[in-house]
Design an enzyme around this catalytic site. Structure first.
Site, PDB file in Angstrom:
ATOM      1  N   SER A  50       5.095 -47.221  81.291  1.00 22.87           N
ATOM      2  CA  SER A  50       5.178 -48.669  81.562  1.00 22.87           C
ATOM      3  C   SER A  50       4.573 -49.444  80.388  1.00 22.87           C
ATOM      4  O   SER A  50       3.938 -48.862  79.504  1.00 22.87           O
ATOM      5  CB  SER A  50       4.414 -49.002  82.844  1.00 22.87           C
ATOM      6  OG  SER A  50       3.018 -48.834  82.619  1.00 22.87           O
ATOM      7  N   ASP A  83       9.589 -47.658  81.154  1.00 22.00           N
ATOM      8  CA  ASP A  83       9.717 -48.132  82.534  1.00 22.00           C
ATOM      9  C   ASP A  83       9.534 -49.657  82.547  1.00 22.00           C
ATOM     10  O   ASP A  83       8.624 -50.191  81.903  1.00 22.00           O
ATOM     11  CB  ASP A  83       8.625 -47.437  83.374  1.00 22.00           C
ATOM     12  CG  ASP A  83       8.800 -47.629  84.866  1.00 22.00           C
ATOM     13  OD1 ASP A  83       9.933 -47.893  85.305  1.00 22.00           O
ATOM     14  OD2 ASP A  83       7.793 -47.492  85.595  1.00 22.00           O
ATOM     15  N   HIS A 198       6.969 -50.938  95.001  1.00 19.78           N
ATOM     16  CA  HIS A 198       5.941 -50.152  94.303  1.00 19.78           C
ATOM     17  C   HIS A 198       4.637 -50.097  95.104  1.00 19.78           C
ATOM     18  O   HIS A 198       4.384 -50.947  95.948  1.00 19.78           O
ATOM     19  CB  HIS A 198       5.628 -50.785  92.944  1.00 19.78           C
ATOM     20  CG  HIS A 198       6.775 -50.723  91.985  1.00 19.78           C
ATOM     21  ND1 HIS A 198       7.289 -51.813  91.343  1.00 19.78           N
ATOM     22  CD2 HIS A 198       7.520 -49.672  91.558  1.00 19.78           C
ATOM     23  CE1 HIS A 198       8.291 -51.453  90.560  1.00 19.78           C
ATOM     24  NE2 HIS A 198       8.452 -50.159  90.675  1.00 19.78           N
ATOM     25  N   ASP A 277       5.130 -42.655  91.063  1.00 19.90           N
ATOM     26  CA  ASP A 277       3.855 -42.879  90.384  1.00 19.90           C
ATOM     27  C   ASP A 277       2.688 -42.843  91.376  1.00 19.90           C
ATOM     28  O   ASP A 277       1.709 -42.113  91.203  1.00 19.90           O
ATOM     29  CB  ASP A 277       3.904 -44.244  89.652  1.00 19.90           C
ATOM     30  CG  ASP A 277       2.681 -44.478  88.787  1.00 19.90           C
ATOM     31  OD1 ASP A 277       1.867 -43.553  88.609  1.00 19.90           O
ATOM     32  OD2 ASP A 277       2.523 -45.600  88.270  1.00 19.90           O
TER      33      ASP A 277
HETATM   34  P1  13P Z   1       5.802 -45.802  93.382  1.00 16.18           P
HETATM   35  O1  13P Z   1       4.767 -46.875  93.314  1.00 16.18           O
HETATM   36  O2  13P Z   1       6.428 -45.725  94.735  1.00 16.18           O
HETATM   37  O3  13P Z   1       5.308 -44.486  92.939  1.00 16.18           O
HETATM   38  O4  13P Z   1       7.002 -46.227  92.383  1.00 16.18           O
HETATM   39  C1  13P Z   1       6.859 -46.079  90.996  1.00 16.18           C
HETATM   40  C2  13P Z   1       7.948 -46.771  90.251  1.00 16.18           C
HETATM   41  O5  13P Z   1       8.937 -47.216  90.779  1.00 16.18           O
HETATM   42  C3  13P Z   1       7.758 -46.905  88.791  1.00 16.18           C
HETATM   43  O6  13P Z   1       8.761 -47.664  88.192  1.00 16.18           O
HETATM   44  O1  G3H Z   2       6.340 -49.748  87.879  1.00 12.90           O
HETATM   45  C1  G3H Z   2       5.374 -49.276  88.421  1.00 12.90           C
HETATM   46  C2  G3H Z   2       4.652 -48.102  87.937  1.00 12.90           C
HETATM   47  O2  G3H Z   2       3.906 -47.617  89.016  1.00 12.90           O
HETATM   48  C3  G3H Z   2       3.818 -48.381  86.720  1.00 12.90           C
HETATM   49  O3  G3H Z   2       2.738 -49.171  87.040  1.00 12.90           O
HETATM   50  O4  G3H Z   2       2.651 -51.050  85.391  1.00 12.90           O
HETATM   51  O5  G3H Z   2       0.597 -50.262  86.612  1.00 12.90           O
HETATM   52  O6  G3H Z   2       1.610 -48.862  84.819  1.00 12.90           O
HETATM   53  P1  G3H Z   2       1.844 -49.882  85.893  1.00 12.90           P
HETATM   54 ZN    ZN Z   3       9.540 -49.310  89.248  1.00 15.25          ZN
END
Ligand code: 13P
Ligand code: G3H
Ligand code: ZN
Length: 345
Positions: A50, A83, A198, A277
């Protein structure tokens, strides 16, 4: 070189009817966890990063860590994916770092909060596809806003996502719009909104068809059969993982994730990439909490980080088996990105 594009991997997955978990990584422990699980299960792997992860780890260091891990396991086919890229600039910088796939999330504006118009989403995503495909790099787009069909709330737990209540038509991807979006952008993969979100708090009860719309996957797949569907927010929040986290002092309200059986149903109807994640975060933190509680005199980070890495590895291992990617690693041969043009414009 085991790096391959998302399109290469997901085309193979579609031909062989399986899904591929995409795990978020931020540090060395998490990279090792994913690739050790892939090694154990003979799986291809998607490592995704990310914007927050890039900031946390630092682009230069992250690039070296990812390359080092790939060199360590040259036989594992690996996709390195941006991501939730919030702008073409983010995606282009990921390409410069050597990522083989990027997500241009134009469902929201660049601030990561404001729902974007369809035309903004199309134009922004198409501009990324145009550049990416000349380099053999794949692009994932997103249509529809992730959020709860129970409450109507967009999700903001991870610091991105809409904060207020959204109308139902924004929380569910429209199949006809998906068709137009794919035609106008040329994306390789499409993230869809079907009720997932998420973070840890997805559903207040075991999800049924009213709050997790698996039927919608079928309808979208019929309209865009050559575009790989992506489920975001797809941690399963298994009860035993929640219990373990609470047992060692973690504060987590009762919650429900996306059942693995529903993801498997999605895989039967065109879902090829499944983002996970939160399950990994919970597993790592539960292991560290346990260690701190049981061994308060210890202060060598390697001891508890090894346990955290093993806990994440177990989640990765389980999902790789459950989504069907296990056993396919050695069968996938990577083509240099520059030679890959099957679907590219
Ligand atoms: P989760 O929070 O359900 O693990 O999803 C992660 C996600 O979609 C990252 O892009
Ligand atoms: O998109 C969601 C993932 O869980 C990444 O999260 O942006 O906190 O790294 P983050
Ligand atoms: Zn996501």
């Amino acid at each position: 070189m085991a790096l391959l594009s998302l399109r290469q991997l997901l085309d193979y997955a579609a031909e062989n009817n399986f899904g591929v978990a995409a795990f978020n990584i931020n540090n060395l422990e998490q990279i090792h966890a994913v690739l050790e699980a892939a090694n154990e299960t003979d799986s291809p792997a998607i490592i995704q990063v990310s914007r927050g992860a890039r900031k946390y780890a630092n682009d230069v260091v992250l690039k070296q860590m990812a390359q080092g891990a790939i060199d360590l396991y040259p036989h594992i086919p690996v996709v390195i994916h941006q991501d939730h890229g919030n702008s073409p600039k983010t995606c282009f910088s990921a390409m410069q770092l050597g990522f083989s796939s990027v997500m241009m999330d134009g469902s929201l504006e660049e601030d990561g909060k404001t729902p974007a118009s369809f035309d903004y989403n199309v134009e922004t995503t198409a501009s990324v596809v145009k550049v990416a495909h000349t380099l053999g790099i794949s692009v994932e787009g997103e249509l529809g806003c992730l959020g709860s069909l129970e409450s109507g709330h967009g999700e903001k737990e991870d610091g991105h996502g809409h904060e207020g209540v959204l109308p139902l038509d924004m929380l569910l991807t429209d199949p006809n719009e998906a068709q137009e979006f794919v035609q106008r952008t040329g994306v390789d993969a499409l993230a869809i909104a079907i009720g997932t979100s998420h973070g840890a708090y997805k559903f207040t009860r075991k999800p049924d068809a009213g709050i997790l719309n698996i039927q919608r996957i079928r309808e979208i797949h019929e309209k865009v059969p050559n575009t790989h569907l992506v489920m975001h927010g797809s941690s399963s929040l298994p009860e035993e993982l929640q219990d373990e986290f609470r047992k060692w002092g973690g504060d987590l309200k009762t919650t429900f994730g996306v059942p693995v059986s529903e993801i498997q149903e999605g895989i039967r109807h065109g879902v090829r990439k499944i983002n996970v994640d939160t399950d990994c975060r919970l597993a790592m933190t539960a292991a560290i909490r346990k260690f701190f509680k049981e061994q308060p005199a210890e202060f060598d980070p390697r001891k508890y980080l090894t346990l955290a890495r093993d806990a994440m590895k177990k989640v990765c291992h389980d999902r790789m088996v459950q989504f069907g990617q296990a056993g396919h690693g050695h069968k996938i041969r990577s083509t240099p990105l520059s030679q890959f043009s099957k679907y590219y414009m």
